[in-house]
Design a protein around this motif. Structure first.
Motif, PDB file in Angstrom:
ATOM      1  N   LEU A  28     -29.971 -14.733  11.228  1.00 15.19           N
ATOM      2  CA  LEU A  28     -29.263 -13.511  11.592  1.00 15.19           C
ATOM      3  C   LEU A  28     -27.964 -13.881  12.287  1.00 15.19           C
ATOM      4  N   SER A  29     -26.879 -13.519  11.650  1.00 18.88           N
ATOM      5  CA  SER A  29     -25.563 -13.828  12.184  1.00 18.88           C
ATOM      6  C   SER A  29     -24.857 -12.522  12.554  1.00 18.88           C
ATOM      7  N   THR A  30     -23.542 -12.537  12.544  1.00 19.70           N
ATOM      8  CA  THR A  30     -22.768 -11.409  13.032  1.00 19.70           C
ATOM      9  C   THR A  30     -21.465 -11.275  12.262  1.00 19.70           C
ATOM     10  N   ASP A  31     -20.929 -10.069  12.274  1.00 19.69           N
ATOM     11  CA  ASP A  31     -19.608  -9.868  11.683  1.00 19.69           C
ATOM     12  C   ASP A  31     -18.517 -10.480  12.554  1.00 19.69           C
ATOM     13  N   VAL A  33     -17.941 -13.406  12.956  1.00 17.71           N
ATOM     14  CA  VAL A  33     -17.400 -14.613  12.349  1.00 17.71           C
ATOM     15  C   VAL A  33     -16.054 -14.324  11.680  1.00 17.71           C
ATOM     16  N   PHE A  34     -15.712 -13.038  11.564  1.00 19.78           N
ATOM     17  CA  PHE A  34     -14.425 -12.604  11.017  1.00 19.78           C
ATOM     18  C   PHE A  34     -13.617 -11.934  12.124  1.00 19.78           C
ATOM     19  N   ASP A  35     -12.332 -11.743  11.874  1.00 19.62           N
ATOM     20  CA  ASP A  35     -11.480 -11.159  12.913  1.00 19.62           C
ATOM     21  C   ASP A  35     -11.395  -9.636  12.853  1.00 19.62           C
ATOM     22  N   GLY A  36     -11.968  -9.015  11.830  1.00 16.60           N
ATOM     23  CA  GLY A  36     -11.961  -7.561  11.740  1.00 16.60           C
ATOM     24  C   GLY A  36     -10.640  -6.967  11.316  1.00 16.60           C
ATOM     25  N   GLN A  37      -9.719  -7.792  10.870  1.00 17.36           N
ATOM     26  CA  GLN A  37      -8.390  -7.302  10.524  1.00 17.36           C
ATOM     27  C   GLN A  37      -8.195  -7.049   9.035  1.00 17.36           C
ATOM     28  N   GLY A  38      -9.228  -7.213   8.232  1.00 18.69           N
ATOM     29  CA  GLY A  38      -9.098  -7.004   6.791  1.00 18.69           C
ATOM     30  C   GLY A  38      -8.915  -5.539   6.433  1.00 18.69           C
ATOM     31  N   THR A  39      -8.472  -5.305   5.235  1.00 20.50           N
ATOM     32  CA  THR A  39      -8.290  -3.933   4.753  1.00 20.50           C
ATOM     33  C   THR A  39      -9.360  -3.536   3.753  1.00 20.50           C
ATOM     34  N   GLN A  40     -10.180  -4.498   3.314  1.00 18.30           N
ATOM     35  CA  GLN A  40     -11.266  -4.232   2.379  1.00 18.30           C
ATOM     36  C   GLN A  40     -12.515  -4.952   2.869  1.00 18.30           C
ATOM     37  N   PRO A  41     -13.681  -4.491   2.436  1.00 25.64           N
ATOM     38  CA  PRO A  41     -14.915  -5.193   2.839  1.00 25.64           C
ATOM     39  C   PRO A  41     -14.897  -6.648   2.358  1.00 25.64           C
ATOM     40  N   TRP A  42     -15.501  -7.522   3.140  1.00 24.04           N
ATOM     41  CA  TRP A  42     -15.584  -8.919   2.737  1.00 24.04           C
ATOM     42  C   TRP A  42     -16.621  -9.067   1.634  1.00 24.04           C
ATOM     43  N   GLU A  43     -16.350  -9.964   0.719  1.00 25.68           N
ATOM     44  CA  GLU A  43     -17.304 -10.277  -0.342  1.00 25.68           C
ATOM     45  C   GLU A  43     -18.462 -11.077   0.272  1.00 25.68           C
ATOM     46  N   PRO A  44     -19.652 -11.026  -0.335  1.00 23.25           N
ATOM     47  CA  PRO A  44     -20.816 -11.701   0.254  1.00 23.25           C
ATOM     48  C   PRO A  44     -20.602 -13.196   0.528  1.00 23.25           C
ATOM     49  N   ASP A  45     -19.889 -13.898  -0.316  1.00 24.20           N
ATOM     50  CA  ASP A  45     -19.701 -15.333  -0.117  1.00 24.20           C
ATOM     51  C   ASP A  45     -18.326 -15.672   0.464  1.00 24.20           C
ATOM     52  N   CYS A  46     -17.701 -14.723   1.126  1.00 20.59           N
ATOM     53  CA  CYS A  46     -16.370 -14.919   1.704  1.00 20.59           C
ATOM     54  C   CYS A  46     -16.392 -16.063   2.717  1.00 20.59           C
ATOM     55  N   LYS A  47     -15.416 -16.928   2.617  1.00 20.93           N
ATOM     56  CA  LYS A  47     -15.291 -18.055   3.543  1.00 20.93           C
ATOM     57  C   LYS A  47     -14.034 -17.924   4.404  1.00 20.93           C
ATOM     58  N   THR A  58     -19.720 -19.758  17.650  1.00 18.29           N
ATOM     59  CA  THR A  58     -21.038 -20.396  17.670  1.00 18.29           C
ATOM     60  C   THR A  58     -21.959 -19.819  16.598  1.00 18.29           C
ATOM     61  N   LYS A  59     -21.822 -18.536  16.293  1.00 18.13           N
ATOM     62  CA  LYS A  59     -22.628 -17.964  15.208  1.00 18.13           C
ATOM     63  C   LYS A  59     -22.177 -18.536  13.863  1.00 18.13           C
ATOM     64  N   LEU A  60     -20.870 -18.720  13.680  1.00 19.76           N
ATOM     65  CA  LEU A  60     -20.366 -19.358  12.471  1.00 19.76           C
ATOM     66  C   LEU A  60     -20.887 -20.786  12.376  1.00 19.76           C
ATOM     67  N   ASP A  61     -20.842 -21.510  13.479  1.00 22.04           N
ATOM     68  CA  ASP A  61     -21.354 -22.880  13.469  1.00 22.04           C
ATOM     69  C   ASP A  61     -22.848 -22.912  13.156  1.00 22.04           C
ATOM     70  N   PHE A  74     -31.092 -17.547   3.644  1.00 25.84           N
ATOM     71  CA  PHE A  74     -30.394 -16.268   3.626  1.00 25.84           C
ATOM     72  C   PHE A  74     -29.633 -16.152   4.932  1.00 25.84           C
ATOM     73  N   ILE A  75     -28.379 -15.775   4.870  1.00 28.00           N
ATOM     74  CA  ILE A  75     -27.602 -15.496   6.071  1.00 28.00           C
ATOM     75  C   ILE A  75     -27.277 -14.009   6.035  1.00 28.00           C
ATOM     76  N   VAL A  76     -27.718 -13.308   7.056  1.00 28.66           N
ATOM     77  CA  VAL A  76     -27.531 -11.869   7.150  1.00 28.66           C
ATOM     78  C   VAL A  76     -26.614 -11.591   8.331  1.00 28.66           C
ATOM     79  N   ARG A  77     -25.480 -10.961   8.056  1.00 26.75           N
ATOM     80  CA  ARG A  77     -24.535 -10.636   9.139  1.00 26.75           C
ATOM     81  C   ARG A  77     -24.714  -9.169   9.506  1.00 26.75           C
ATOM     82  N   ILE A  78     -24.994  -8.931  10.769  1.00 28.05           N
ATOM     83  CA  ILE A  78     -25.241  -7.567  11.238  1.00 28.05           C
ATOM     84  C   ILE A  78     -24.295  -7.235  12.370  1.00 28.05           C
TER      85      ILE A  78
END
Length: 87
Positions: A28-31, A33-47, A58-61, A74-78
């Motif tokens: 169980l990870s978290t959103d 890991v991204f900066d929240g500045q995107g304009t569209q939803p992230w794709e499931p395998d977004c790097k 630390t969650k990304l690590d 499975f990595i689930v970001r909530i």
């Protein structure tokens, strides 16, 4: 240091144990890991990671520890699981 010990080192220990017994792992990870500045939803395998704080890094690590150790995971970001500020 304590957050890193739990989110990275602890996760690595669990991934190592899962590998030893050939088990699948759910992390169980978290959103964060991204900066929240995107304009569209992230794709499931977004790097396109851009953690904004220590928690996100630390969650990304932890995610990377799982992905680099196991083949079956499975990595689930909530977000906003609970709390006074969640809706």
């Amino acid at each position: 240091a304590k957050v890193r010990a739990i989110n990275v080192n602890g996760t690595q220990n669990i991934a190592n144990a899962a590998k030893r017994i050939d088990a699948k792992m759910v992390y169980l990870s978290t959103d964060y890991v991204f900066d929240g500045q995107g304009t569209q939803p992230w794709e499931p395998d977004c790097k396109d990671y851009k953690p904004l704080n220590v928690y996100g890094q630390t969650k990304l690590d932890g995610e990377l520890a799982v992905a680099n150790t196991l083949d079956k995971y499975f990595i689930v970001r909530i977000a906003w699981v609970f709390g006074v500020n969640g809706a």
